[in-house]
Scaffold this active site. Structure first.
Site, short mmCIF file in Angstrom:
data_model
loop_
_atom_site.label_atom_id
_atom_site.label_comp_id
_atom_site.label_asym_id
_atom_site.label_seq_id
_atom_site.Cartn_x
_atom_site.Cartn_y
_atom_site.Cartn_z
N ARG A 95 -1.17 6.37 5.80
CA ARG A 95 -2.37 6.45 4.96
C ARG A 95 -3.06 5.11 4.79
O ARG A 95 -4.29 5.05 4.72
CB ARG A 95 -2.00 7.04 3.60
CG ARG A 95 -1.69 8.52 3.65
CD ARG A 95 -1.27 9.07 2.30
NE ARG A 95 -0.01 8.46 1.85
CZ ARG A 95 0.72 8.94 0.85
NH1 ARG A 95 0.31 10.01 0.20
NH2 ARG A 95 1.84 8.36 0.50
N ASN A 96 -2.29 4.02 4.70
CA ASN A 96 -2.93 2.71 4.55
C ASN A 96 -3.84 2.42 5.73
O ASN A 96 -4.97 1.94 5.56
CB ASN A 96 -1.86 1.62 4.46
CG ASN A 96 -1.10 1.66 3.15
OD1 ASN A 96 -1.68 1.84 2.09
ND2 ASN A 96 0.22 1.48 3.22
N GLY A 118 12.13 -4.24 5.04
CA GLY A 118 12.13 -4.21 6.49
C GLY A 118 11.56 -2.92 7.04
O GLY A 118 11.30 -1.97 6.31
N ALA A 123 10.50 6.74 7.44
CA ALA A 123 11.44 7.74 6.93
C ALA A 123 11.84 8.76 7.99
O ALA A 123 13.02 9.09 8.13
CB ALA A 123 10.84 8.44 5.71
N ASP A 157 8.10 -5.58 9.26
CA ASP A 157 7.62 -4.47 8.44
C ASP A 157 6.12 -4.30 8.57
O ASP A 157 5.58 -3.18 8.57
CB ASP A 157 8.02 -4.70 6.98
CG ASP A 157 8.17 -3.41 6.20
OD1 ASP A 157 7.90 -2.33 6.77
OD2 ASP A 157 8.57 -3.47 5.03
N LYS A 188 2.79 -6.41 2.80
CA LYS A 188 2.55 -5.80 4.12
C LYS A 188 1.76 -4.51 3.99
O LYS A 188 1.00 -4.15 4.90
CB LYS A 188 3.86 -5.59 4.88
CG LYS A 188 4.92 -4.75 4.18
CD LYS A 188 4.81 -3.26 4.41
CE LYS A 188 5.91 -2.54 3.66
NZ LYS A 188 5.80 -1.06 3.76
#
Length: 355
Positions: free
Chosen positions: A270-271, A144, A148, A261, A199
């Site tokens: 970064r993705n 989910g 952070a 998510d 995801k």
């Protein structure tokens, strides 16, 4: 109140310690061999350098050499290493786990067998543990939307704890649940984990849209919301199909583990940054180099899913027309092809033309 040990002092593993500490648990945060500077910083200042926040006093940081003492009498074990380190963490857990402990995995990703069958990372984590002990340990995972930094800041967060044993996930949820960290539970272990792994792939895909604007020379104030929305919607369709393909519940993709998510992961990180560079016209190797060649879990997962998809298609498990976005992302990442979105293959085929 109980003792909890977290293996891995990165940002997500460390952020997970905050709701535990708020609930009165004593948390032992054990760094890997890559976390020495983080542990030193926490010990000397109380501040986690990656999170930029002071950790609660109930959280004690330990170097890896202290791992055996940290694991002693722990009731809950959290595996907070990234996907690259799962096999390393699995070997450590095989030496340290004791009957009755509950293991909660934070890491997202999959591994593929030679025939294309996919394995969720909690199962990879459990594999080296002796069979008799493995059966006496509870296994679960967090899925989910949970950034952070927001968890560490105690911002409202909604997640799902999933596992095959309902009593295990309920006990873990009770340990973590606070008035701001909201935990639902699910026994769709495989479906939930596949949603969490895919995801990252599709968030990279959504990032292509902003890069496309740059490639076309659009004004910096312009946005590509239409482009992003179409990629997001096709991603949701494919995540739902992945969940079904591996034997999970396709409905799992429609709430926090899937689209929830995917949304939060598509907003940055970064993705998305590497996706933007790819959309702007760079090949993957150049885009990764531009970012300093960091760990790109989305790109790594695309290679695994894309390779597996080829084998699953050969076996007739997946249809030739299924997963057009994942297939193209694999071409872009693994084969260094330029971005050329296969719009006409989205949503089941070419859009109907007006009469």
């Amino acid at each position: 109140m109980g003792n909890v040990v977290i293996l891995g002092a990165g940002v997500m593993g460390s952020a997970m310690a905050v709701p535990l500490a708020d609930n009165g648990h004593d948390v032992r945060l054990v760094g890997t061999h890559l976390d020495r500077e983080i542990v030193d910083a926490i010990r000397s200042t109380g501040i986690h350098p990656g999170l930029g926040r002071e950790l609660p006093s109930r959280i004690r940081a330990h170097q890896l050499e202290e791992v055996e003492a940290a694991f002693a009498q722990a009731e809950i074990v959290v595996s907070g290493v990234n996907s690259v380190g799962v096999e390393w963490a699995a070997e450590r857990l095989a030496e340290l786990l004791r009957p009755g402990q509950l293991v909660l995995a934070v890491t997202k990703g999959v591994r593929a067998e030679e025939n294309g069958d996919l394995r969720i990372l909690p199962d990879v984590l459990a594999e080296p543990v002796p069979a008799d002990l493995r059966e006496q340990v509870g296994w679960a995972a967090i899925i989910g939307p949970a950034i952070a930094g927001e968890v560490a800041a105690r911002r409202e967060t909604c997640v799902v704890f999933c596992g095959r044993d309902e009593s295990v996930v309920d006990r873990l949820a009770d340990a973590f649940r606070t008035d701001w960290y909201h935990v639902w539970t699910s026994t769709d272990f495989v479906g939930g984990e596949i949603c969490a792994a895919t995801k990252n792939c599709y968030a990279l895909g959504v990032g292509l849209a902003e890069g496309e604007l740059e490639r076309c020379g659009a004004d910096s104030a312009d946005r590509a919301h239409n482009y992003e929305a179409a990629l997001f919607a096709q991603s949701a369709v494919e995540i739902r199909r992945w969940a079904s393909l591996v034997g999970g519940d396709p409905e799992t993709a429609l709430w926090l583990p899937g689209v929830g998510d995917l949304y939060v992961t598509s907003t940055g990180g970064r993705n998305v940054r590497v996706g933007r560079l790819l959309g702007s016209g760079l090949r993957f190797a150049d885009a990764a180099g531009r970012l300093g060649n960091p760990t790109l879990e989305g790109a790594a997962a695309i290679e695994v899913f894309g390779d597996a998809l080829g084998r699953l298609t050969e076996r007739g498990v997946a249809g030739q027309d299924e997963f057009p976005l994942m297939r193209h992302l694999h071409e872009v990442i693994a084969l260094e092809h330029p971005v050329n979105i296969p719009w006409s293959r989205f949503f089941g085929g070419a859009p109907a033309r007006a009469a």
